[in-house]
Design a protein around this motif. Structure first.
Motif, PDB file in Angstrom:
ATOM      1  N   GLY A   1      51.713  30.483  62.317  1.00  0.00           N
ATOM      2  CA  GLY A   1      50.592  30.057  62.006  1.00  0.00           C
ATOM      3  C   GLY A   1      50.684  28.426  62.041  1.00  0.00           C
ATOM      4  O   GLY A   1      50.458  28.073  60.855  1.00  0.00           O
ATOM      5  N   ARG A   2      51.938  28.013  62.920  1.00  0.00           N
ATOM      6  CA  ARG A   2      51.512  25.666  62.702  1.00  0.00           C
ATOM      7  C   ARG A   2      50.672  26.142  64.074  1.00  0.00           C
ATOM      8  O   ARG A   2      50.974  26.474  64.968  1.00  0.00           O
ATOM      9  N   PRO A   3      50.727  25.027  63.855  1.00  0.00           N
ATOM     10  CA  PRO A   3      50.876  23.329  63.211  1.00  0.00           C
ATOM     11  C   PRO A   3      49.621  23.745  61.700  1.00  0.00           C
ATOM     12  O   PRO A   3      48.759  24.381  62.342  1.00  0.00           O
ATOM     13  N   VAL A   4      49.542  23.319  60.504  1.00  0.00           N
ATOM     14  CA  VAL A   4      49.108  23.405  59.705  1.00  0.00           C
ATOM     15  C   VAL A   4      48.518  22.310  59.535  1.00  0.00           C
ATOM     16  O   VAL A   4      47.864  22.265  58.644  1.00  0.00           O
ATOM     17  N   SER A   5      49.086  20.995  59.649  1.00  0.00           N
ATOM     18  CA  SER A   5      47.987  19.429  59.759  1.00  0.00           C
ATOM     19  C   SER A   5      47.529  19.028  60.738  1.00  0.00           C
ATOM     20  O   SER A   5      47.949  19.516  61.976  1.00  0.00           O
ATOM     21  N   ARG A   6      46.735  17.940  60.514  1.00  0.00           N
ATOM     22  CA  ARG A   6      46.172  17.295  61.704  1.00  0.00           C
ATOM     23  C   ARG A   6      47.974  16.570  62.724  1.00  0.00           C
ATOM     24  O   ARG A   6      48.160  16.669  63.978  1.00  0.00           O
ATOM     25  N   LEU A   7      48.861  15.989  61.685  1.00  0.00           N
ATOM     26  CA  LEU A   7      49.618  15.305  62.042  1.00  0.00           C
ATOM     27  C   LEU A   7      50.442  16.424  63.538  1.00  0.00           C
ATOM     28  O   LEU A   7      50.932  15.578  64.137  1.00  0.00           O
ATOM     29  N   GLY A   8      49.715  17.370  62.306  1.00  0.00           N
ATOM     30  CA  GLY A   8      51.436  18.817  63.232  1.00  0.00           C
ATOM     31  C   GLY A   8      50.312  18.533  65.152  1.00  0.00           C
ATOM     32  O   GLY A   8      51.704  18.760  65.651  1.00  0.00           O
ATOM     33  N   VAL A   9      49.187  18.597  64.993  1.00  0.00           N
ATOM     34  CA  VAL A   9      48.831  18.984  66.702  1.00  0.00           C
ATOM     35  C   VAL A   9      48.804  17.394  67.078  1.00  0.00           C
ATOM     36  O   VAL A   9      49.467  17.670  68.160  1.00  0.00           O
ATOM     37  N   ILE A  10      48.797  16.329  66.195  1.00  0.00           N
ATOM     38  CA  ILE A  10      49.048  15.227  67.225  1.00  0.00           C
ATOM     39  C   ILE A  10      49.845  15.184  68.198  1.00  0.00           C
ATOM     40  O   ILE A  10      50.640  14.664  69.327  1.00  0.00           O
ATOM     41  N   TRP A  11      51.170  15.633  67.307  1.00  0.00           N
ATOM     42  CA  TRP A  11      52.623  15.265  67.433  1.00  0.00           C
ATOM     43  C   TRP A  11      52.610  16.359  68.732  1.00  0.00           C
ATOM     44  O   TRP A  11      53.259  16.036  69.875  1.00  0.00           O
ATOM     45  N   ARG A  12      52.714  17.467  68.590  1.00  0.00           N
ATOM     46  CA  ARG A  12      53.017  18.279  69.855  1.00  0.00           C
ATOM     47  C   ARG A  12      52.053  18.402  70.625  1.00  0.00           C
ATOM     48  O   ARG A  12      52.678  18.240  71.983  1.00  0.00           O
ATOM     49  N   PHE A  13      51.390  16.976  70.901  1.00  0.00           N
ATOM     50  CA  PHE A  13      50.583  17.139  72.111  1.00  0.00           C
ATOM     51  C   PHE A  13      51.263  16.006  72.938  1.00  0.00           C
ATOM     52  O   PHE A  13      51.349  16.189  74.001  1.00  0.00           O
TER      53      PHE A  13
ATOM     54  N   ARG B   1      46.026  19.930  54.658  1.00  0.00           N
ATOM     55  CA  ARG B   1      46.261  21.357  55.828  1.00  0.00           C
ATOM     56  C   ARG B   1      45.180  21.592  56.570  1.00  0.00           C
ATOM     57  O   ARG B   1      43.606  21.321  55.735  1.00  0.00           O
ATOM     58  N   VAL B   2      45.048  22.190  57.875  1.00  0.00           N
ATOM     59  CA  VAL B   2      43.852  22.328  58.534  1.00  0.00           C
ATOM     60  C   VAL B   2      43.714  23.745  58.470  1.00  0.00           C
ATOM     61  O   VAL B   2      45.109  24.654  59.590  1.00  0.00           O
ATOM     62  N   THR B   3      42.309  23.889  59.621  1.00  0.00           N
ATOM     63  CA  THR B   3      42.866  25.724  60.004  1.00  0.00           C
ATOM     64  C   THR B   3      42.068  25.259  61.744  1.00  0.00           C
ATOM     65  O   THR B   3      41.195  24.705  61.387  1.00  0.00           O
ATOM     66  N   TRP B   4      42.698  26.686  62.212  1.00  0.00           N
ATOM     67  CA  TRP B   4      41.763  26.720  63.720  1.00  0.00           C
ATOM     68  C   TRP B   4      39.778  26.620  63.543  1.00  0.00           C
ATOM     69  O   TRP B   4      39.803  27.574  62.884  1.00  0.00           O
TER      70      TRP B   4
ATOM     71  N   LYS C   1      48.182  29.928  70.488  1.00  0.00           N
ATOM     72  CA  LYS C   1      49.434  30.773  70.611  1.00  0.00           C
ATOM     73  C   LYS C   1      50.779  30.993  69.802  1.00  0.00           C
ATOM     74  O   LYS C   1      51.037  32.212  69.349  1.00  0.00           O
ATOM     75  N   GLU C   2      50.911  30.032  69.314  1.00  0.00           N
ATOM     76  CA  GLU C   2      51.631  29.314  68.033  1.00  0.00           C
ATOM     77  C   GLU C   2      51.428  29.681  67.474  1.00  0.00           C
ATOM     78  O   GLU C   2      51.742  29.633  65.937  1.00  0.00           O
ATOM     79  N   ARG C   3      50.155  29.061  66.289  1.00  0.00           N
ATOM     80  CA  ARG C   3      49.331  29.396  65.188  1.00  0.00           C
ATOM     81  C   ARG C   3      49.499  31.149  64.851  1.00  0.00           C
ATOM     82  O   ARG C   3      49.259  31.334  64.258  1.00  0.00           O
ATOM     83  N   MET C   4      49.023  31.803  65.866  1.00  0.00           N
ATOM     84  CA  MET C   4      49.072  33.475  66.265  1.00  0.00           C
ATOM     85  C   MET C   4      50.258  33.688  65.682  1.00  0.00           C
ATOM     86  O   MET C   4      50.843  34.497  65.158  1.00  0.00           O
ATOM     87  N   GLN C   5      51.241  33.305  66.067  1.00  0.00           N
ATOM     88  CA  GLN C   5      52.697  33.867  66.287  1.00  0.00           C
ATOM     89  C   GLN C   5      53.470  33.319  64.735  1.00  0.00           C
ATOM     90  O   GLN C   5      53.962  34.317  63.754  1.00  0.00           O
TER      91      GLN C   5
END
Length: 188
Positions: A85-97, A16-19, A79-83
């Motif tokens: 709370g996602r992405p919650v993992s580094r893999l989620g960040v990479i996948w979205r990019f 789990r990661v945070t901004w 913006k998605e994190r504010m709405q």
């Protein structure tokens, strides 16, 4: 013997990661994410003939596009994190990019192919020549160039996603269940 992961958090990239709150981390992630290594390494080896203007080298155009797209991607992630709370993992960040980078490169490649096909209409002497020029442009830029644009876009987005995931995000501290309201997570 390799230990078998028991929880989703035990798999690589699922921590789990945070901004990060520091704005210089976001700027650093944006700049480094735009500096895709194949572009940067080939510029000194094969210097561009034209640095500015209509005939500017394609690597410089892609670099300028990256300098706009990576901060835009980070803004969309925030913006998605504010709405929700996602992405919650580094893999989620990479996948979205990678996903949105692939979509962006596909859209820009298709738009460029259509633009080149329409441009042939104005350079033709008659209707037959315009149709032939449009067909050739769509075959070259739409069929041949689109697949290359998608490959370049996804690999560029992978680099930008890695930079964003490891520079703009930090591991989220473990939350202890002090009141006993979170339930026992190890039972599942």
């Amino acid at each position: 013997m390799i230990p078998i992961p028991e929880r989703p958090e035990d798999f690589p990239g699922q921590e789990r990661v945070t901004w990060r709150r520091e704005p210089h981390r976001i700027v650093l992630a944006s700049v480094l994410g735009a500096m895709w290594p194949p572009l940067i390494l080939t510029l000194p080896i094969w210097p561009p003939a034209n640095w500015f203007g209509l005939e500017m080298d394609w690597r410089l155009k892609v670099l300028v596009l990256g300098l706009l797209a990576v901060p835009g991607g980070l803004w969309l992630l925030d913006k998605e994190r504010m709405q929700n709370g996602r992405p919650v993992s580094r893999l989620g960040v990479i996948w979205r990019f990678m996903f949105y980078g692939g979509l962006l490169s596909t859209a820009l490649g298709a738009l460029f192919a259509v633009f080149q096909a329409v441009l042939q209409w104005f350079n033709a002497a008659n209707v037959s020549e315009a149709m032939g020029g449009s067909e050739t442009s769509l075959l070259i830029y739409g069929v041949g160039g689109l697949s290359v644009a998608v490959l370049v876009g996804i690999s560029y987005a992978l680099w930008a996603g890695l930079c964003a995931a490891f520079i703009a995000f930090r591991p989220q501290p473990e939350v202890r269940d002090r009141l006993g309201l979170m339930g026992d997570r190890d039972e599942a």
